[in-house]
Design a protein around this motif. Structure first.
Motif, mmCIF file in Angstrom:
data_model
loop_
_atom_site.group_PDB
_atom_site.id
_atom_site.type_symbol
_atom_site.label_atom_id
_atom_site.label_comp_id
_atom_site.label_asym_id
_atom_site.label_seq_id
_atom_site.Cartn_x
_atom_site.Cartn_y
_atom_site.Cartn_z
ATOM 1 N N GLN A 46 6.192 9.678 -14.663
ATOM 2 C CA GLN A 46 5.752 8.521 -15.452
ATOM 3 C C GLN A 46 4.273 8.242 -15.198
ATOM 4 O OE1 GLN A 46 7.745 6.666 -17.573
ATOM 5 N NE2 GLN A 46 9.443 8.065 -17.157
ATOM 6 N N ALA A 47 3.538 7.914 -16.240
ATOM 7 C CA ALA A 47 2.143 7.500 -16.073
ATOM 8 C C ALA A 47 2.122 6.121 -15.417
ATOM 9 C CB ALA A 47 1.453 7.445 -17.434
ATOM 10 N N LEU A 48 1.329 5.985 -14.358
ATOM 11 C CA LEU A 48 1.288 4.725 -13.610
ATOM 12 C C LEU A 48 -0.133 4.162 -13.628
ATOM 13 C CD1 LEU A 48 3.346 5.808 -10.472
ATOM 14 C CD2 LEU A 48 4.160 4.404 -12.386
ATOM 15 N N ASP A 49 -0.232 2.862 -13.777
ATOM 16 C CA ASP A 49 -1.509 2.174 -13.645
ATOM 17 C C ASP A 49 -1.524 1.534 -12.257
ATOM 18 O OD1 ASP A 49 -3.731 0.549 -13.701
ATOM 19 O OD2 ASP A 49 -3.300 -0.312 -15.685
ATOM 20 N N LEU A 50 -1.913 2.313 -11.258
ATOM 21 C CA LEU A 50 -1.851 1.821 -9.879
ATOM 22 C C LEU A 50 -2.791 0.638 -9.655
ATOM 23 C CD1 LEU A 50 -1.533 5.050 -7.702
ATOM 24 C CD2 LEU A 50 0.268 3.526 -8.557
ATOM 25 N N HIS A 51 -3.913 0.627 -10.369
ATOM 26 C CA HIS A 51 -4.840 -0.508 -10.224
ATOM 27 C C HIS A 51 -4.148 -1.802 -10.638
ATOM 28 C CE1 HIS A 51 -8.240 -3.208 -11.121
ATOM 29 N NE2 HIS A 51 -8.825 -2.557 -10.123
ATOM 30 N N ARG A 52 -3.471 -1.784 -11.768
ATOM 31 C CA ARG A 52 -2.779 -2.988 -12.239
ATOM 32 C C ARG A 52 -1.652 -3.374 -11.284
ATOM 33 N NH1 ARG A 52 1.758 -3.983 -14.042
ATOM 34 N NH2 ARG A 52 2.289 -1.824 -14.488
ATOM 35 N N ILE A 53 -0.876 -2.388 -10.851
ATOM 36 C CA ILE A 53 0.256 -2.663 -9.957
ATOM 37 C C ILE A 53 -0.242 -3.267 -8.642
ATOM 38 C CG2 ILE A 53 2.082 -1.561 -8.610
ATOM 39 C CD1 ILE A 53 2.234 0.544 -10.962
ATOM 40 N N ALA A 54 -1.258 -2.645 -8.053
ATOM 41 C CA ALA A 54 -1.779 -3.134 -6.769
ATOM 42 C C ALA A 54 -2.435 -4.507 -6.940
ATOM 43 C CB ALA A 54 -2.785 -2.126 -6.204
ATOM 44 N N HIS B 234 0.849 -1.185 0.000
ATOM 45 C CA HIS B 234 0.000 0.000 0.000
ATOM 46 C C HIS B 234 0.890 1.243 0.000
ATOM 47 C CE1 HIS B 234 -3.115 -2.839 0.766
ATOM 48 N NE2 HIS B 234 -2.670 -3.139 1.977
ATOM 49 N N LEU B 235 0.268 2.396 0.253
ATOM 50 C CA LEU B 235 1.061 3.620 0.391
ATOM 51 C C LEU B 235 1.756 3.649 1.741
ATOM 52 C CD1 LEU B 235 -1.085 6.649 -0.838
ATOM 53 C CD2 LEU B 235 0.962 5.690 -1.898
ATOM 54 N N ILE B 236 0.941 3.635 2.785
ATOM 55 C CA ILE B 236 1.430 3.768 4.157
ATOM 56 C C ILE B 236 0.577 2.864 5.052
ATOM 57 C CG2 ILE B 236 1.659 5.374 6.119
ATOM 58 C CD1 ILE B 236 2.044 7.623 4.124
ATOM 59 N N THR B 237 1.199 2.298 6.068
ATOM 60 C CA THR B 237 0.486 1.479 7.050
ATOM 61 C C THR B 237 0.701 2.075 8.437
ATOM 62 O OG1 THR B 237 0.867 -0.518 5.731
ATOM 63 C CG2 THR B 237 0.286 -0.831 8.054
ATOM 64 N N PHE C 23 6.134 10.749 -8.812
ATOM 65 C CA PHE C 23 6.502 12.026 -8.211
ATOM 66 C C PHE C 23 7.730 12.673 -8.845
ATOM 67 C CE2 PHE C 23 4.870 10.098 -3.958
ATOM 68 C CZ PHE C 23 3.569 10.260 -4.366
ATOM 69 N N VAL C 24 8.701 11.878 -9.212
ATOM 70 C CA VAL C 24 9.994 12.415 -9.652
ATOM 71 C C VAL C 24 10.062 12.505 -11.176
ATOM 72 C CG1 VAL C 24 12.504 12.104 -9.575
ATOM 73 C CG2 VAL C 24 11.096 11.483 -7.573
ATOM 74 N N SER D 79 4.958 -0.536 -0.968
ATOM 75 C CA SER D 79 5.554 -0.486 -2.306
ATOM 76 C C SER D 79 4.806 0.413 -3.289
ATOM 77 C CB SER D 79 5.692 -1.894 -2.880
ATOM 78 O OG SER D 79 4.433 -2.522 -2.973
ATOM 79 N N LEU D 80 3.526 0.742 -3.029
ATOM 80 C CA LEU D 80 2.885 1.713 -3.922
ATOM 81 C C LEU D 80 3.563 3.073 -3.786
ATOM 82 C CD1 LEU D 80 -0.993 1.168 -3.914
ATOM 83 C CD2 LEU D 80 0.659 0.672 -5.730
ATOM 84 N N LEU D 81 3.977 3.410 -2.574
ATOM 85 C CA LEU D 81 4.709 4.668 -2.375
ATOM 86 C C LEU D 81 6.093 4.591 -3.026
ATOM 87 C CD1 LEU D 81 4.554 7.482 -1.176
ATOM 88 C CD2 LEU D 81 5.451 6.562 0.973
ATOM 89 N N THR D 82 6.710 3.429 -2.965
ATOM 90 C CA THR D 82 8.004 3.241 -3.646
ATOM 91 C C THR D 82 7.835 3.454 -5.146
ATOM 92 O OG1 THR D 82 8.640 1.639 -1.951
ATOM 93 C CG2 THR D 82 9.914 1.621 -4.004
ATOM 94 N N THR D 83 6.785 2.887 -5.705
ATOM 95 C CA THR D 83 6.525 3.046 -7.142
ATOM 96 C C THR D 83 6.235 4.502 -7.475
ATOM 97 O OG1 THR D 83 5.672 0.790 -7.303
ATOM 98 C CG2 THR D 83 5.007 2.339 -9.032
ATOM 99 N N LEU D 84 5.357 5.134 -6.700
ATOM 100 C CA LEU D 84 5.007 6.537 -6.968
ATOM 101 C C LEU D 84 6.210 7.462 -6.847
ATOM 102 C CD1 LEU D 84 1.529 6.718 -5.252
ATOM 103 C CD2 LEU D 84 2.023 7.499 -7.578
ATOM 104 N N SER D 85 7.157 7.108 -5.978
ATOM 105 C CA SER D 85 8.328 7.970 -5.774
ATOM 106 C C SER D 85 9.491 7.577 -6.674
ATOM 107 C CB SER D 85 8.764 7.923 -4.305
ATOM 108 O OG SER D 85 9.301 6.652 -3.977
ATOM 109 N N ASP D 86 9.224 6.759 -7.692
ATOM 110 C CA ASP D 86 10.285 6.296 -8.611
ATOM 111 C C ASP D 86 11.439 5.665 -7.840
ATOM 112 O OD1 ASP D 86 9.223 7.245 -11.254
ATOM 113 O OD2 ASP D 86 9.277 9.157 -10.188
ATOM 114 N N GLY D 87 11.088 4.924 -6.780
ATOM 115 C CA GLY D 87 12.090 4.187 -6.008
ATOM 116 C C GLY D 87 12.817 5.010 -4.965
ATOM 117 N N LYS D 88 12.478 6.293 -4.841
ATOM 118 C CA LYS D 88 13.189 7.154 -3.877
ATOM 119 C C LYS D 88 12.801 6.843 -2.430
ATOM 120 C CE LYS D 88 15.089 9.687 -7.131
ATOM 121 N NZ LYS D 88 16.462 9.407 -7.540
#
Ligand SMILES: [Fe+2]
Length: 121
Positions: free
Chosen positions: A99-107, A15-18, A95-96, A51-60
Motif C-alpha cells: 500500500q502507498a503510505l503517506d508517512l509524513h501525514r501519519i507521523a 516512530h519505527l524503533i526506539t 511491507f506486506v 506505530s510507524l513500523l506497525t503501519t509499514l508492516s500492515d499491522g504484522k
C-alpha cells in the motif's frame, strides 16, 4: 511525591524503533497488554517497536506500549533514548500489501495528537 502510578503514562512512541538505556529500573512494557518490568544488565539496552513500523508492516509488527513507574521514594533516574525514524517524505510502500503510505501525514497526525504543533510550523 505523587500518588500517580507512573511518572510517564503508558504510551507508544510513534516512530519505527526506539532504543533506551536508563540509569536505573522503572521502565515497564506491555507485551500483549500484560505489564512487565524491564530489568537490564549494565551492558544491555532495550529496543522496542513504534506505530510507524506497525503501519509499514500492515499491522504484522505490533508497537510496544511502555511507561515509567513512579518510585515509592524519590530517586535519580535518567534515560538515553534514540528514535529511529524513516525519511518521512520518501514514498515507502507497506511491507506486506504494498500500500502507498503517506508517512509524513501519519507521523504528523500522531505528533499533533499530543497537542504538538504540526511539523511544518
Ligand atoms: Fe516512550
Amino acid at each position: 511525591m505523587s500518588d500517580r502510578e507512573y511518572l510517564q503514562d503508558k504510551h507508544e512512541d510513534g516512530h519505527l524503533i526506539t532504543f533506551v538505556k536508563a540509569s536505573r529500573d522503572g521502565l515497564v512494557i506491555f507485551p500483549r497488554g500484560v505489564r512487565q518490568e524491564v530489568r537490564l544488565a549494565d551492558d544491555e539496552m532495550i529496543v522496542f517497536t513504534g506505530s510507524l513500523l506497525t503501519t509499514l508492516s500492515d499491522g504484522k509488527i505490533p508497537y510496544m506500549e511502555h511507561a515509567v513507574l513512579n518510585p515509592a521514594v524519590p530517586v535519580s533516574r535518567s534515560s538515553l533514548v534514540y528514535f529511529a525514524i524513516p525519511d518521512l517524505h520518501a514514498p515507502y510502500p507497506s511491507f506486506v500489501e504494498g500500500q502507498a503510505l503517506d508517512l509524513h501525514r501519519i507521523a504528523n497526525d500522531f505528533h499533533q495528537s499530543f497537542g504538538n504543533k504540526p511539523f511544518s510550523e
